[in-house]
Design a protein around this motif. Structure first.
Motif, PDB file in Angstrom:
ATOM      1  N   GLN A   5      48.771  52.039  33.820  1.00 63.61           N
ATOM      2  CA  GLN A   5      49.651  52.504  34.685  1.00 63.61           C
ATOM      3  C   GLN A   5      49.132  52.599  36.149  1.00 63.61           C
ATOM      4  OE1 GLN A   5      49.548  56.379  32.437  1.00 63.61           O
ATOM      5  NE2 GLN A   5      51.791  55.866  31.592  1.00 63.61           N
ATOM      6  N   SER A   6      48.108  52.019  36.678  1.00 67.88           N
ATOM      7  CA  SER A   6      47.645  51.786  37.841  1.00 67.88           C
ATOM      8  C   SER A   6      46.859  50.432  37.740  1.00 67.88           C
ATOM      9  CB  SER A   6      47.132  53.061  38.291  1.00 67.88           C
ATOM     10  OG  SER A   6      45.844  53.412  37.674  1.00 67.88           O
ATOM     11  N   ILE A   7      46.512  50.036  39.081  1.00 65.65           N
ATOM     12  CA  ILE A   7      45.624  48.938  39.367  1.00 65.65           C
ATOM     13  C   ILE A   7      44.310  49.540  39.791  1.00 65.65           C
ATOM     14  CG2 ILE A   7      45.349  46.705  40.988  1.00 65.65           C
ATOM     15  CD1 ILE A   7      47.755  46.889  38.840  1.00 65.65           C
ATOM     16  N   THR A   8      43.280  49.059  39.070  1.00 67.40           N
ATOM     17  CA  THR A   8      41.914  49.557  39.324  1.00 67.40           C
ATOM     18  C   THR A   8      41.199  48.859  40.562  1.00 67.40           C
ATOM     19  OG1 THR A   8      41.764  49.568  36.861  1.00 67.40           O
ATOM     20  CG2 THR A   8      39.979  49.658  37.987  1.00 67.40           C
ATOM     21  N   GLY A   9      41.605  47.583  40.922  1.00 67.25           N
ATOM     22  CA  GLY A   9      41.255  46.720  42.253  1.00 67.25           C
ATOM     23  C   GLY A   9      41.502  45.484  42.106  1.00 67.25           C
ATOM     24  N   ASN A  10      40.783  44.618  42.804  1.00 64.22           N
ATOM     25  CA  ASN A  10      40.918  43.325  42.787  1.00 64.22           C
ATOM     26  C   ASN A  10      39.589  42.579  42.224  1.00 64.22           C
ATOM     27  OD1 ASN A  10      41.406  40.329  43.921  1.00 64.22           O
ATOM     28  ND2 ASN A  10      43.726  41.355  43.988  1.00 64.22           N
ATOM     29  N   ILE A  11      39.904  41.451  41.656  1.00 66.28           N
ATOM     30  CA  ILE A  11      38.709  40.612  41.162  1.00 66.28           C
ATOM     31  C   ILE A  11      38.024  40.064  42.321  1.00 66.28           C
ATOM     32  CG2 ILE A  11      39.790  38.241  40.766  1.00 66.28           C
ATOM     33  CD1 ILE A  11      37.489  39.917  38.339  1.00 66.28           C
ATOM     34  N   ALA A  12      38.542  39.789  43.556  1.00 59.36           N
ATOM     35  CA  ALA A  12      38.079  39.366  44.636  1.00 59.36           C
ATOM     36  C   ALA A  12      36.721  40.250  45.206  1.00 59.36           C
ATOM     37  CB  ALA A  12      39.010  39.057  45.880  1.00 59.36           C
ATOM     38  N   ASP A  13      37.055  41.504  45.009  1.00 63.70           N
ATOM     39  CA  ASP A  13      36.229  42.608  45.311  1.00 63.70           C
ATOM     40  C   ASP A  13      35.223  43.539  44.381  1.00 63.70           C
ATOM     41  OD1 ASP A  13      37.516  42.579  47.848  1.00 63.70           O
ATOM     42  OD2 ASP A  13      38.993  44.054  47.185  1.00 63.70           O
ATOM     43  N   HIS A  14      35.786  42.851  43.178  1.00 61.60           N
ATOM     44  CA  HIS A  14      34.885  43.275  41.851  1.00 61.60           C
ATOM     45  C   HIS A  14      34.899  42.315  41.012  1.00 61.60           C
ATOM     46  CE1 HIS A  14      33.788  47.013  39.658  1.00 61.60           C
ATOM     47  NE2 HIS A  14      34.136  46.303  38.670  1.00 61.60           N
ATOM     48  N   PRO A  15      33.716  41.328  41.113  1.00 61.19           N
ATOM     49  CA  PRO A  15      33.338  40.422  40.147  1.00 61.19           C
ATOM     50  C   PRO A  15      33.202  40.843  38.728  1.00 61.19           C
ATOM     51  CG  PRO A  15      31.413  40.698  41.552  1.00 61.19           C
ATOM     52  CD  PRO A  15      32.544  41.772  42.010  1.00 61.19           C
ATOM     53  N   ALA A  16      33.356  39.704  37.825  1.00 60.95           N
ATOM     54  CA  ALA A  16      33.470  40.375  36.463  1.00 60.95           C
ATOM     55  C   ALA A  16      31.994  40.538  35.590  1.00 60.95           C
ATOM     56  CB  ALA A  16      34.168  39.009  35.612  1.00 60.95           C
ATOM     57  N   ASP A  17      31.166  39.979  36.656  1.00 62.83           N
ATOM     58  CA  ASP A  17      29.551  40.031  36.138  1.00 62.83           C
ATOM     59  C   ASP A  17      29.555  39.527  34.639  1.00 62.83           C
ATOM     60  OD1 ASP A  17      28.728  41.368  38.506  1.00 62.83           O
ATOM     61  OD2 ASP A  17      29.424  43.453  37.669  1.00 62.83           O
ATOM     62  N   ASN A  18      29.094  40.449  33.696  1.00 67.14           N
ATOM     63  CA  ASN A  18      29.022  39.788  32.364  1.00 67.14           C
ATOM     64  C   ASN A  18      29.938  40.078  31.576  1.00 67.14           C
ATOM     65  OD1 ASN A  18      26.234  38.658  32.906  1.00 67.14           O
ATOM     66  ND2 ASN A  18      25.282  40.640  32.717  1.00 67.14           N
ATOM     67  N   ARG A  19      31.152  40.658  31.965  1.00 67.25           N
ATOM     68  CA  ARG A  19      32.350  40.925  31.161  1.00 67.25           C
ATOM     69  C   ARG A  19      32.892  39.533  30.932  1.00 67.25           C
ATOM     70  NH1 ARG A  19      32.185  44.589  35.394  1.00 67.25           N
ATOM     71  NH2 ARG A  19      31.718  46.662  34.704  1.00 67.25           N
ATOM     72  N   GLN A  20      33.682  39.796  29.658  1.00 69.99           N
ATOM     73  CA  GLN A  20      34.760  38.445  29.300  1.00 69.99           C
ATOM     74  C   GLN A  20      35.994  38.684  30.252  1.00 69.99           C
ATOM     75  OE1 GLN A  20      36.274  39.097  25.418  1.00 69.99           O
ATOM     76  NE2 GLN A  20      36.604  37.018  25.015  1.00 69.99           N
ATOM     77  N   HIS A  21      36.129  37.683  31.087  1.00 68.59           N
ATOM     78  CA  HIS A  21      37.283  37.642  31.960  1.00 68.59           C
ATOM     79  C   HIS A  21      38.465  37.285  31.074  1.00 68.59           C
ATOM     80  CE1 HIS A  21      39.021  36.613  36.155  1.00 68.59           C
ATOM     81  NE2 HIS A  21      39.533  37.468  35.394  1.00 68.59           N
ATOM     82  N   ASP A  22      39.573  37.991  31.126  1.00 65.54           N
ATOM     83  CA  ASP A  22      40.839  37.665  30.565  1.00 65.54           C
ATOM     84  C   ASP A  22      41.926  37.722  31.469  1.00 65.54           C
ATOM     85  OD1 ASP A  22      42.664  36.848  28.699  1.00 65.54           O
ATOM     86  OD2 ASP A  22      42.700  38.929  27.442  1.00 65.54           O
ATOM     87  N   LYS A  23      42.925  36.823  31.477  1.00 63.00           N
ATOM     88  CA  LYS A  23      43.910  36.821  32.634  1.00 63.00           C
ATOM     89  C   LYS A  23      45.146  37.151  31.898  1.00 63.00           C
ATOM     90  CE  LYS A  23      41.408  33.777  35.429  1.00 63.00           C
ATOM     91  NZ  LYS A  23      41.591  32.484  36.295  1.00 63.00           N
ATOM     92  N   LEU A  24      46.118  37.966  32.746  1.00 62.29           N
ATOM     93  CA  LEU A  24      47.625  38.049  32.437  1.00 62.29           C
ATOM     94  C   LEU A  24      48.257  37.085  33.204  1.00 62.29           C
ATOM     95  CD1 LEU A  24      49.787  39.569  30.595  1.00 62.29           C
ATOM     96  CD2 LEU A  24      49.905  41.147  32.653  1.00 62.29           C
ATOM     97  N   SER A  25      48.936  36.109  32.670  1.00 63.40           N
ATOM     98  CA  SER A  25      49.582  35.048  33.534  1.00 63.40           C
ATOM     99  C   SER A  25      51.012  35.722  33.868  1.00 63.40           C
ATOM    100  CB  SER A  25      49.745  33.916  32.837  1.00 63.40           C
ATOM    101  OG  SER A  25      48.619  33.098  32.770  1.00 63.40           O
ATOM    102  N   LEU A  26      51.487  35.620  35.113  1.00 59.59           N
ATOM    103  CA  LEU A  26      52.731  36.155  35.619  1.00 59.59           C
ATOM    104  C   LEU A  26      53.577  35.052  36.409  1.00 59.59           C
ATOM    105  CD1 LEU A  26      51.922  39.745  36.402  1.00 59.59           C
ATOM    106  CD2 LEU A  26      52.910  39.223  34.139  1.00 59.59           C
ATOM    107  N   HIS A  27      54.868  34.994  36.214  1.00 58.60           N
ATOM    108  CA  HIS A  27      55.443  34.223  37.294  1.00 58.60           C
ATOM    109  C   HIS A  27      55.789  35.171  38.389  1.00 58.60           C
ATOM    110  CE1 HIS A  27      56.926  31.159  34.497  1.00 58.60           C
ATOM    111  NE2 HIS A  27      57.037  31.997  33.540  1.00 58.60           N
ATOM    112  N   TRP A  28      55.893  34.484  39.495  1.00 59.98           N
ATOM    113  CA  TRP A  28      55.942  35.379  40.843  1.00 59.98           C
ATOM    114  C   TRP A  28      56.727  36.329  40.720  1.00 59.98           C
ATOM    115  CZ3 TRP A  28      60.548  35.664  43.786  1.00 59.98           C
ATOM    116  CH2 TRP A  28      61.337  34.877  43.464  1.00 59.98           C
ATOM    117  N   TYR A  29      58.437  36.025  40.175  1.00 63.51           N
ATOM    118  CA  TYR A  29      59.278  37.161  40.117  1.00 63.51           C
ATOM    119  C   TYR A  29      59.067  38.329  39.076  1.00 63.51           C
ATOM    120  CZ  TYR A  29      60.658  34.044  36.269  1.00 63.51           C
ATOM    121  OH  TYR A  29      60.511  33.271  35.127  1.00 63.51           O
TER     122      TYR A  29
END
Length: 168
Positions: A5-29
């Motif tokens: 329900q909200s955005i926590t931040g951005n990966i550019a400012d908050h690296p994944a460190d030792n966490r598993q990084h999963d991505k949600l792929s979205l089209h621009w629209y």
């Protein structure tokens, strides 16, 4: 299912460190949709319910984070019309022409990017803008806060009003 329900931040400012990084792929629209249900690259179901007015997901926005995983937005590349303006005047003119057609415009690396559309590509080429088709991520959409306006003889156009203001 993970409810977002909200955005926590951005990966550019908050690296994944030792966490598993999963991505949600979205089209621009899909980045402006408030409600949607999708699956991440690793199969996690995500329900987005973003009710903040004017919200737009950006590349790397963190949707979920805990001690073990971090899920961020990944905007998919798409076929794109790329214009590299030769001057500030050409940048303004091409953005005006495209905006007048009520099409989304992205400005990235001093280039104007528009989702590919055959008639627009031919029109840009015929008018000397030297468009090129490329696969690109569309990540920086210009925000339009234009009030409704009339076309034709119903008064001065937005462009003529801008030119009047600029000439003062």
């Amino acid at each position: 299912m993970i409810m977002v329900q909200s955005i926590t931040g951005n990966i550019a400012d908050h690296p994944a460190d030792n966490r598993q990084h999963d991505k949600l792929s979205l089209h621009w629209y899909e980045t402006t949709r408030r409600i949607q249900r999708k699956h991440t690259a690793q199969g996690r179901e995500i329900a987005l319910k973003l009710f903040k007015e004017g919200h737009r997901l950006r590349q790397g926005d963190i949707l979920y984070i805990d001690d073990q995983i971090i899920i961020s937005v990944d905007i998919l590349p798409c076929e794109t019309i790329v214009i590299t303006p030769r001057s500030l005047l050409e940048m303004g003119t091409v953005c005006y022409e495209i905006g007048n057609k009520h099409l989304p415009i992205f400005i990235q690396d001093d280039q104007v990017l528009i989702p590919a559309e055959g008639p627009l590509f031919r029109w840009l080429h015929a008018n000397g803008y030297a468009p090129v088709l490329e696969q690109r991520q569309l990540t920086n959409m210009l925000r339009s806060e234009v009030t409704p306006h009339a076309h034709g003889s119903a008064g001065s156009s937005l462009f003529s009003r801008i030119m009047q203001i600029a000439s003062k």
